[in-house]
Design a protein around this motif. Structure first.
Motif, short mmCIF file in Angstrom:
data_model
loop_
_atom_site.label_atom_id
_atom_site.label_comp_id
_atom_site.label_asym_id
_atom_site.label_seq_id
_atom_site.Cartn_x
_atom_site.Cartn_y
_atom_site.Cartn_z
N ILE A 177 0.95 -1.08 -0.05
CA ILE A 177 -0.08 0.03 -0.18
C ILE A 177 0.88 1.13 0.00
CG2 ILE A 177 -1.74 1.38 1.52
CD1 ILE A 177 -3.06 -1.55 2.09
N ALA A 178 1.97 1.19 0.77
CA ALA A 178 2.77 2.50 0.91
C ALA A 178 3.23 2.57 -0.45
CB ALA A 178 3.81 2.04 1.75
N LYS A 179 3.89 1.60 -1.34
CA LYS A 179 4.55 1.68 -2.61
C LYS A 179 3.50 2.12 -3.53
CE LYS A 179 6.50 -0.84 -6.04
NZ LYS A 179 6.89 -2.55 -6.76
N GLU A 180 2.25 1.25 -3.74
CA GLU A 180 1.28 1.50 -4.60
C GLU A 180 0.58 2.78 -4.60
OE1 GLU A 180 1.04 -0.22 -7.55
OE2 GLU A 180 2.63 -1.56 -6.77
N GLY A 181 0.46 3.20 -3.19
CA GLY A 181 -0.28 4.52 -2.86
C GLY A 181 0.31 5.98 -3.22
N LYS A 182 1.44 5.74 -3.69
CA LYS A 182 2.19 6.93 -4.00
C LYS A 182 1.54 7.72 -5.38
CE LYS A 182 6.71 5.62 -2.54
NZ LYS A 182 8.10 4.98 -2.75
N SER A 183 0.91 6.82 -6.21
CA SER A 183 0.03 7.53 -7.31
C SER A 183 -1.30 7.89 -7.01
CB SER A 183 0.13 6.36 -8.48
OG SER A 183 -0.39 5.32 -8.14
N ASP A 184 -2.10 8.30 -7.71
CA ASP A 184 -3.57 8.64 -7.53
C ASP A 184 -4.48 7.61 -7.94
OD1 ASP A 184 -5.80 10.09 -6.61
OD2 ASP A 184 -5.94 11.36 -8.45
N GLY A 185 -4.11 6.23 -7.60
CA GLY A 185 -5.12 5.25 -8.07
C GLY A 185 -6.14 4.70 -6.87
N VAL A 186 -6.27 3.61 -7.06
CA VAL A 186 -7.24 3.02 -5.72
C VAL A 186 -6.68 1.49 -5.67
CG1 VAL A 186 -9.71 1.94 -5.38
CG2 VAL A 186 -9.44 3.72 -6.98
N ILE A 187 -6.49 1.62 -4.19
CA ILE A 187 -6.09 0.05 -3.68
C ILE A 187 -7.25 -0.64 -3.11
CG2 ILE A 187 -4.37 -0.90 -2.07
CD1 ILE A 187 -2.80 1.44 -2.66
N LEU A 188 -7.47 -1.75 -3.29
CA LEU A 188 -8.43 -2.58 -2.77
C LEU A 188 -7.73 -3.73 -1.99
CD1 LEU A 188 -11.39 -3.33 -2.48
CD2 LEU A 188 -11.19 -4.58 -4.71
N LEU A 189 -8.03 -4.00 -0.72
CA LEU A 189 -7.42 -4.80 0.07
C LEU A 189 -8.50 -6.01 0.38
CD1 LEU A 189 -5.16 -6.10 1.91
CD2 LEU A 189 -5.86 -4.62 3.73
N ASP A 190 -8.59 -7.13 -0.13
CA ASP A 190 -9.38 -8.16 0.15
C ASP A 190 -8.56 -9.36 1.01
OD1 ASP A 190 -11.75 -9.62 0.44
OD2 ASP A 190 -12.43 -9.18 -1.55
N CYS A 191 -8.68 -9.61 1.92
CA CYS A 191 -9.44 -9.01 2.87
C CYS A 191 -8.81 -8.89 4.13
CB CYS A 191 -10.95 -9.57 3.30
SG CYS A 191 -10.98 -11.22 4.34
N LEU A 192 -9.38 -7.92 5.24
CA LEU A 192 -8.57 -7.86 6.66
C LEU A 192 -8.62 -8.94 7.57
CD1 LEU A 192 -7.17 -5.60 8.26
CD2 LEU A 192 -9.51 -5.00 9.01
#
Length: 194
Positions: free
Chosen positions: A73-88
């Motif tokens: 998430i830290a790496k992919e979240g640098k851009s203005d996209g969407v991260i979907l984590l499935d599942c907690l």
């Protein structure tokens, strides 16, 4: 109004959580990174993983990470996209079962610390993050100590993630209800829900 940065989607088994979260990700019309925490440990889980893969658009980037989605998430979240984590819920299970003694209170604390770091990271990235989880505290009290430890741990993890979230959707029979929005409305004493 501030853009929604972290969205938590919860509900019971087969309530429509994943489908709803995937719809939210598609509607954002941005690049999507899908982080899967499920491990194909048996035939049934391998089949479920295949079914989830079939449902996702081909242009979504998929990362299978059962233990450390925070770094992704830290790496992919640098851009203005969407991260979907499935599942907690599966992440908490994976982390708990990785512990030498899952019923040790220190194990509980270590997992909670990882979930707090995950929530903080989700809030700090540029992109939008959608986290899917299960609500397991509404059923029968588990018969075994490990089951009760897991139920308590996931309940605490869900509370942490909800605290950091802008929206918390509870899925009931496939119908999403933004419970965090309802809570804010009721706290203000405003009963016109429009």
């Amino acid at each position: 109004m501030r853009e929604k940065k972290l969205i938590l989607v919860t509900g019971g088994a087969r309530s429509g959580k994943s489908s709803f979260a995937e719809r939210l990700a598609k509607e954002a019309q941005k690049p999507v990174t899908y982080i899967a925490t499920c491990q194909p440990l048996d035939e049934e889980m391998a089949f479920r993983i295949q079914e989830h893969r079939k449902r996702r658009p081909k242009n979504w980037k998929t990362v299978e990470e059962p233990f450390n989605p925070t770094d992704i998430i830290a790496k992919e979240g640098k851009s203005d996209g969407v991260i979907l984590l499935d599942c907690l819920a599966l992440l908490v299970s994976n982390l708990l079962l990785r512990e030498k003694d899952p019923n040790d209170p220190k194990s509980f604390s270590r997992v909670i610390e990882e979930i707090e770091n995950l929530a903080i990271t989700c809030r700090s990235v540029k992109g939008e993050v959608i986290v899917v989880t299960n609500e397991v505290g509404m059923g029968v009290v588990p018969e075994y100590p490990l089951g009760r430890t897991y139920r308590d741990l996931l309940g605490k993890a869900n509370q942490i993630m909800a605290l950091y979230s802008d929206s918390v959707y509870l899925l009931v029979c496939g119908i999403p209800v933004d419970v965090k929005h309802l809570n804010r409305v009721l706290e203000k004493g405003v009963y016109d829900l429009q």
